[in-house]
Design a protein around this motif. Structure first.
Motif, PDB file in Angstrom:
ATOM      1  N   UNK A 245       0.826  -1.359   0.156  1.00 24.03           N
ATOM      2  CA  UNK A 245      -0.051   0.032  -0.167  1.00 24.03           C
ATOM      3  C   UNK A 245       0.933   1.303  -0.107  1.00 24.03           C
ATOM      4  N   UNK A 246       0.818   2.088  -1.062  1.00 22.92           N
ATOM      5  CA  UNK A 246       1.738   3.206  -1.173  1.00 22.92           C
ATOM      6  C   UNK A 246       1.617   3.952   0.310  1.00 22.92           C
ATOM      7  N   UNK A 247       0.458   4.329   0.841  1.00 27.24           N
ATOM      8  CA  UNK A 247       0.287   5.075   2.284  1.00 27.24           C
ATOM      9  C   UNK A 247       1.186   4.465   3.046  1.00 27.24           C
ATOM     10  N   UNK A 248       1.386   3.221   3.320  1.00 27.82           N
ATOM     11  CA  UNK A 248       2.233   2.504   4.338  1.00 27.82           C
ATOM     12  C   UNK A 248       3.597   2.986   4.127  1.00 27.82           C
ATOM     13  N   UNK A 249       4.253   3.550   3.136  1.00 26.36           N
ATOM     14  CA  UNK A 249       5.338   4.200   3.259  1.00 26.36           C
ATOM     15  C   UNK A 249       5.607   5.519   4.402  1.00 26.36           C
ATOM     16  N   UNK A 250       4.661   6.019   4.549  1.00 22.02           N
ATOM     17  CA  UNK A 250       4.463   7.152   5.522  1.00 22.02           C
ATOM     18  C   UNK A 250       4.875   6.496   6.951  1.00 22.02           C
TER      19      UNK A 250
ATOM     20  N   UNK B  48       7.116   4.923   7.784  1.00 17.69           N
ATOM     21  CA  UNK B  48       8.592   4.860   7.926  1.00 17.69           C
ATOM     22  C   UNK B  48       9.123   6.322   7.540  1.00 17.69           C
ATOM     23  N   UNK B  49       8.546   7.108   7.532  1.00 16.90           N
ATOM     24  CA  UNK B  49       8.946   8.570   7.490  1.00 16.90           C
ATOM     25  C   UNK B  49       9.117   9.468   8.657  1.00 16.90           C
ATOM     26  N   UNK B  50       9.976  10.001   9.006  1.00 21.74           N
ATOM     27  CA  UNK B  50      10.414  10.596  10.170  1.00 21.74           C
ATOM     28  C   UNK B  50       9.584  11.733  10.459  1.00 21.74           C
ATOM     29  N   UNK B  51       8.586  12.053  11.572  1.00 24.49           N
ATOM     30  CA  UNK B  51       7.871  12.823  12.031  1.00 24.49           C
ATOM     31  C   UNK B  51       8.359  13.412  13.118  1.00 24.49           C
ATOM     32  N   UNK B  52       8.122  14.629  13.468  1.00 28.84           N
ATOM     33  CA  UNK B  52       8.415  15.436  14.554  1.00 28.84           C
ATOM     34  C   UNK B  52       7.302  15.691  15.373  1.00 28.84           C
ATOM     35  N   UNK B  53       7.144  14.772  16.139  1.00 29.77           N
ATOM     36  CA  UNK B  53       5.709  14.731  17.100  1.00 29.77           C
ATOM     37  C   UNK B  53       5.592  16.236  17.650  1.00 29.77           C
TER      38      UNK B  53
ATOM     39  N   UNK C  52      -2.864   8.359   8.240  1.00 25.87           N
ATOM     40  CA  UNK C  52      -1.500   7.825   7.700  1.00 25.87           C
ATOM     41  C   UNK C  52      -0.491   8.710   7.852  1.00 25.87           C
ATOM     42  N   UNK C  53      -0.676  10.111   7.659  1.00 22.99           N
ATOM     43  CA  UNK C  53       0.442  11.080   7.595  1.00 22.99           C
ATOM     44  C   UNK C  53       0.952  11.081   9.196  1.00 22.99           C
TER      45      UNK C  53
END
Length: 386
Positions: A177-182, A184-189, A278-279
């Motif tokens: 699923x393309x959205x699952x790449x998110x 593994x994306x680094x997010x600043x909580x 997902x984001x």
């Protein structure tokens, strides 16, 4: 009625518009929202490809807002010229049904359905009964053989998709699923939450509570029960969250009339704040849910989950579940408020608690990790070159 007339006009036009624009790719969720796999893959395509990429959004205001960010890359089914352009597209990429419900003029078109996750509850044909089931069967029969690919994330669900969408086995592709790449994306909580809320309390952990929308059964709307414990004490729970420095976010469905107000520690996280969860799914320390397919995505984060299936028997009867629920819900299921607090503490303070069960389910349902957009793009390119 207007939507039906537009569909009939578009189907009629499809009989006459044959020539495809070789570089034109159209993505579609439901015509109203910019969501899920098509949203993520759209963003990927406009950054890495040479194609003319368009996304169907019918709402004028929403389309104008998106064009400010992405440029003139959006089409509407309310415009005859743009309907013709949709029909000329070399590829349709969707999360569900086709934008134009026509069985005609797909011979030279690439059709890919990403769907939107692995199911716990019944989907497709299995989600209908009576005359509606016959209607959906006829639609699926017309379109299912025309797919180039219908994407899944695990071979364990292949038979479900094959049966409920009337798919030929070679159409089902284990490409993720393309959205699952998110995930593994680094997010600043800290930055994300400060943009969403003013004057947040001190917190060390953040919990997402995302129950499933129950819907309409037999003409009666079934409202979701948030915190479904007879002994639930909101003031005590607020104190518990404050003492443990926990921020508790409730992802309420936009059709649910939620019956509690925000507090210092409990905040609502509806679509108006984050349209696509997902984001930011990877910023949470615990996911609390019930029958949502979101749990399969969250498994990849190797983080704990808690389940509140307070109406399991009714849900199985009204909606249907594909699996043994106990086996596919790797987390505690508290029956009262005291257990609820206790289980949250255990999950936050004992990394081994339910770890074995989560690993088993991750291995069962997630055969695909990162790199989903790249795999989807490679498959699309291969099909376009045929």
């Amino acid at each position: 009625m207007r939507k039906i007339l537009i569909q009939l006009l578009a189907i009629l036009l499809s009989l006459f518009i044959r020539k495809k624009e070789e570089k034109l790719i159209v993505l579609y969720f439901d015509g109203e929202k910019f969501l899920f796999n098509t949203r993520i893959f759209f963003k990927y395509l406009i950054n890495v490809s040479k194609y003319d990429v368009k996304y169907i959004i019918n709402d004028r205001k929403k389309r104008e807002d998106l064009e400010k960010k992405y440029g003139k890359k959006f089409l509407s089914m309310d415009n005859l010229k743009e309907i013709k352009k949709i029909l000329k597209a070399k590829a349709w990429l969707v999360d569900g049904g086709f934008p134009i419900k026509t069985p005609f003029n797909h011979k030279d078109r690439v059709l890919i359905n990403f769907w939107h996750g692995s199911p716990i509850k019944h989907i497709g044909l299995d989600g209908y009964s009576g005359i509606n089931k016959m209607r959906v069967w006829l639609q699926l029969k017309m379109f299912s053989s025309r797919y180039n690919g219908f994407f899944i994330i695990s071979p364990r669900v292949k038979e479900i998709f094959k049966k409920t969408f009337l798919l030929e086995e070679d159409k089902i592709k284990l490409l993720g699923q393309p959205r699952n790449d998110l995930l593994f994306k680094k997010n600043d909580r800290k930055i994300i939450l400060e943009k969403l809320y003013l004057n947040l309390p001190e917190y060390k952990k953040v919990i997402l509570y995302a129950p499933t929308y129950r819907g309409n059964y037999g003409g009666k709307i079934i409202e979701t029960k948030y915190f479904p414990f007879e002994d639930f004490d909101k003031e005590n729970f607020e104190l518990f969250l404050k003492e443990n420095k926990i921020l508790f976010l409730v992802r309420n469905h936009h059709l649910d009339r939620i019956k509690f107000d925000e507090t210092e520690q409990i905040k609502l996280l509806g679509n108006e704040k984050v349209e696509d969860i997902s984001e930011i799914l990877n910023i949470f320390d615990i996911l609390i849910s019930d029958y949502s397919g979101m749990v399969f995505d969250y498994l990849q984060l190797k983080k704990p989950m808690l389940f509140l299936p307070y109406d399991l028997k009714e849900y199985e009867k009204n909606t249907g579940i594909y699996f043994n629920y106990e086996k596919v819900s790797p987390g505690p299921k508290p029956k009262n408020y005291f257990e609820f607090k206790n289980e949250i503490n255990k999950l936050l303070n004992n990394k081994k608690y339910y770890l074995k069960e989560r690993r088993e389910m991750e291995n069962y349902f997630n055969q695909i990790g990162d790199g989903n957009c790249k795999r989807a793009f490679d498959f699309l390119e291969k099909e376009l070159k045929k």
